[in-house]
Design an enzyme around this catalytic site. Structure first.
Site, PDB file in Angstrom:
ATOM      1  N   HIS A   1       0.890  -1.210  -0.015  1.00 15.09           N
ATOM      2  CA  HIS A   1       0.078   0.047   0.075  1.00 15.09           C
ATOM      3  C   HIS A   1       0.946   1.383  -0.212  1.00 15.09           C
ATOM      4  CE1 HIS A   1      -2.956   3.001   1.840  1.00 15.09           C
ATOM      5  NE2 HIS A   1      -3.748   2.284   0.909  1.00 15.09           N
TER       6      HIS A   1
ATOM      7  N   SER B   1      -7.310   6.475  -0.936  1.00  6.60           N
ATOM      8  CA  SER B   1      -5.753   6.125  -0.553  1.00  6.60           C
ATOM      9  C   SER B   1      -5.137   6.717  -1.754  1.00  6.60           C
ATOM     10  CB  SER B   1      -5.351   4.761  -0.379  1.00  6.60           C
ATOM     11  OG  SER B   1      -5.803   4.440   1.025  1.00  6.60           O
TER      12      SER B   1
END
Length: 645
Positions: free
Chosen positions: A164, A330
């Site tokens: 991520h 995100s």
């Protein structure tokens, strides 16, 4: 509860604790949970060591510590007077869903000037770390917060074992080379601040430690593509520290979709905090992302759907090695961070608050006109302002705090303009070719924004001013009240205490208000006996008190006293100033807590009509609250100098 009673309860709790939990080997079997203890003043290590051996981390920016506690230990420690409160850790997690066009959507290819790359701008990426060996990324450094807090997850320091954080890093700063993708700010200095483990999980304490690391290492911007449904006031305090230190904080709004029935917002924390730029997600057609959170806290929108970016080379994907496509807010947040790095490189002296304002002004409005719950101010874009070098501004100082700016070119080109000092609007609707301000010693940054058709333009001119004097002790240059105190000092009205302090945030006493008002009106301040039995010739303010009483500006109490050492309320301040300067009262005004039942209500309304006084964000004036020296100085300065209104 008195201290004696509190200590009795504390001893009782301790005895109860020993009775229920004897000190034997079985005590170690009691389940412990991670908690953060906030102290009132400073961390008491001896106390913690006495009741728990599991002190994981002691914060520097807040008087707090992360520890492991049983429920019983928590209850016991909560009795200690030095402890403010104790909170169990709350979970946080990455805000993306696994499901590149974004670079052009934010108009990074149209940046002005075209040489901007984010060079020299320090960005902390609070996430799962960054792949330090990725060929498309240049990582300047970082740290693993899991290690600091003794949580498993730092086997390879801040290297990314989840994916991520590396994906986020590529959107911001993937190199401009022949590999993979290019980031919005390819030469920015990115730092991997690992606050999530391999599974993408972390806690509020790891987040707090990450924000603290960013403060200590002087990051310019931090990206938080992490969300939590839990509001945590400790994390909020740490983010406030970061924001107050000049860091621009950007976070993913969350992937919760529409709010639940009856709920006004689905925006997650920390994006929901007012110090944070909350970013929602859009797709290639500029439509709101199907799962992007919605709410009044959304400030900007950015590309977030099907974003191709860097990914750890050690983690297998179905795409090219080292790259992956992900969706969610995100991915949207780092686009705003990359843009902010370009803004910061272009305007290195600009504060985080003014950078934030420019991002809002440059946004492409989407959805309903103005700010809305889906897109905020709109799609974030690069700044293409060419006016900064086109309009020339100059200034002179008198060495005593007065700054005179030559704004003739701004007046000629803009006609009407607004003036910002640092990030604070100090004057609007100005048309003159000269602008005067007051300040203490130091370097100031001014911005002149043109007003076109009643709306402030994103274009602006800037001016850096070096002011040689005066060096007033404890009157901070970038505080809102600096210009008002500097003006009163320049005019000989406010001179501070004998030790050089001004104590601007301390409540002003009735005697002090009399001295300031008397100085402003050029009254005779010679010490003498007064009509008030508690103000004799020995009292330093006696001359001004009697002079103001003679002019029927002040009056005492029914018992014949003046009470010189009592604080002045906001209503009393309004009455004093209105009477002193013969400002007409009005029966109606803008404050919802001011009516005919409030003593001096007509004076309050009259001063508000003259733009001398202002209220609070909730529409109140709060007449019975004590006013501090800074507030009194501001209202007195505005009364005596209309240019300061």
């Amino acid at each position: 509860m008195g201290k004696t009673m509190k200590y009795i309860l504390l001893v009782f709790a301790a005895l109860l604790f020993l009775h229920i939990f004897p000190a034997d080997a079985n005590a170690n079997m009691i389940a412990k949970k991670r908690a953060v203890i906030l102290f009132n003043e400073e961390v008491d290590r001896q106390l913690l060591e006495k009741y728990t051996e599991d002190i994981k981390y002691v914060f520097d920016e807040l008087p707090a510590a992360a520890v492991e506690l049983t429920d019983a230990q928590k209850k016991l420690l909560e009795f200690y007077p030095g402890i403010h409160s104790i909170r169990y850790d709350k979970p946080v997690q990455q805000s993306a869903q696994r499901v590149e066009w974004g670079y052009k959507a934010v108009e990074a290819d149209k940046r002005v000037p075209g040489t901007l790359t984010g060079k020299g701008i320090k960005i902390g990426i609070l996430d799962s770390g960054i792949d330090t060996k990725h060929p498309d990324l240049q990582v300047a450094g970082g740290a693993c917060m899991m290690n600091l807090l003794r949580i498993d997850g730092c086997k390879n320091s801040y290297n990314d074992d989840n994916g991520h954080g590396t994906h986020v890093a590529g959107i911001i700063a993937a190199k401009n080379n022949s590999l993979g993708v290019v980031g919005v700010a390819p030469n920015a200095q990115i730092y991997g601040v690992k606050v999530l483990n391999k599974l993408g999980d972390g806690t509020t304490s790891t987040m707090m430690a990450g924000v603290e690391w960013a403060i200590k290492n002087k990051m310019d911007i931090i990206n938080i593509s992490i969300t939590s449904p839990f509001e945590d006031d400790y994390l909020h305090r740490m983010i406030q520290r970061a924001y107050d230190s000049g860091i621009l904080v950007v976070a993913a709004a969350g992937n919760e979709g529409k709010p639940l029935t009856g709920e006004p917002s689905s925006v997650q924390y920390p994006a929901k905090f007012p110090e944070v730029i909350a970013v929602s997600s859009i797709d290639e057609s500029k439509r709101h992302g199907p799962l992007s959170s919605i709410g009044k806290e959304v400030e900007l929108a950015a590309p977030g759907e099907r974003i191709y970016s860097t990914y750890p080379t050690t983690i297998n994907t179905t795409e090219e090695v080292g790259y992956k496509t992900l969706s969610g807010t995100s991915m949207a947040s780092p686009y705003v961070v990359g843009l902010a790095a370009l803004y910061k490189e272009k305007y290195p002296d600009m504060t985080n608050k003014h950078l934030r304002m420019l991002l809002q002004k440059n946004a492409l409005d989407l959805g309903a006109p103005g700010r809305d719950d889906f897109f905020g101010y709109g799609l974030a874009r690069t700044d293409k302002n060419p006016a900064d070098s086109a309009v020339k501004l100059s200034y002179s100082t008198d060495g005593k705090g007065k700054i005179t700016m030559n704004t003739s070119e701004a007046a000629a080109q803009f006609t009407t303009y607004n003036v910002y000092r640092f990030d604070r609007l100090i004057a609007s609707g100005i048309t003159s070719s000269e602008f005067v301000d007051y300040a203490t010693q130091g370097t100031l940054q001014y911005y002149i924004h043109p007003v076109v058709n009643g709306k402030e333009s994103q274009n602006f001119a800037s001016l850096k001013v070096t002011n040689p004097a005066p060096a007033l002790k404890d009157v901070v240059l970038d505080k809102w009240y600096n210009r008002f105190i500097a003006y009163l000092h320049h005019e000989g009205i406010m001179n501070g205490y004998t030790n050089g302090e001004f104590r601007p945030e301390r409540s002003i006493l009735r005697s002090e208000a009399a001295i300031l008002l008397g100085n402003a009106l050029n009254l005779d301040g010679t010490k003498r006996n007064t009509r008030f039995k508690d103000v004799t010739a020995a009292v330093s303010s006696s001359g001004y008190v009697e002079a103001l009483a003679e002019a029927k500006i002040i009056s005492g109490f029914p018992d014949g006293t003046f009470r010189p050492n009592e604080p002045v309320t906001r209503a009393e301040m309004a009455i004093l100033i209105a009477k002193a300067y013969q400002i007409a009262g009005q029966t109606t005004g803008p404050f919802k807590d001011i009516n005919s039942k409030v003593t001096g209500y007509q004076y309050i309304n009259g001063l508000a009509a003259k733009k001398i006084i202002s209220g609070f964000e909730d529409g109140t004036f709060r007449p019975s609250e004590a006013i501090n020296r800074a507030g009194f100085a501001a209202f007195l300065a505005k009364t005596t100098n209309e240019q300061l209104r």
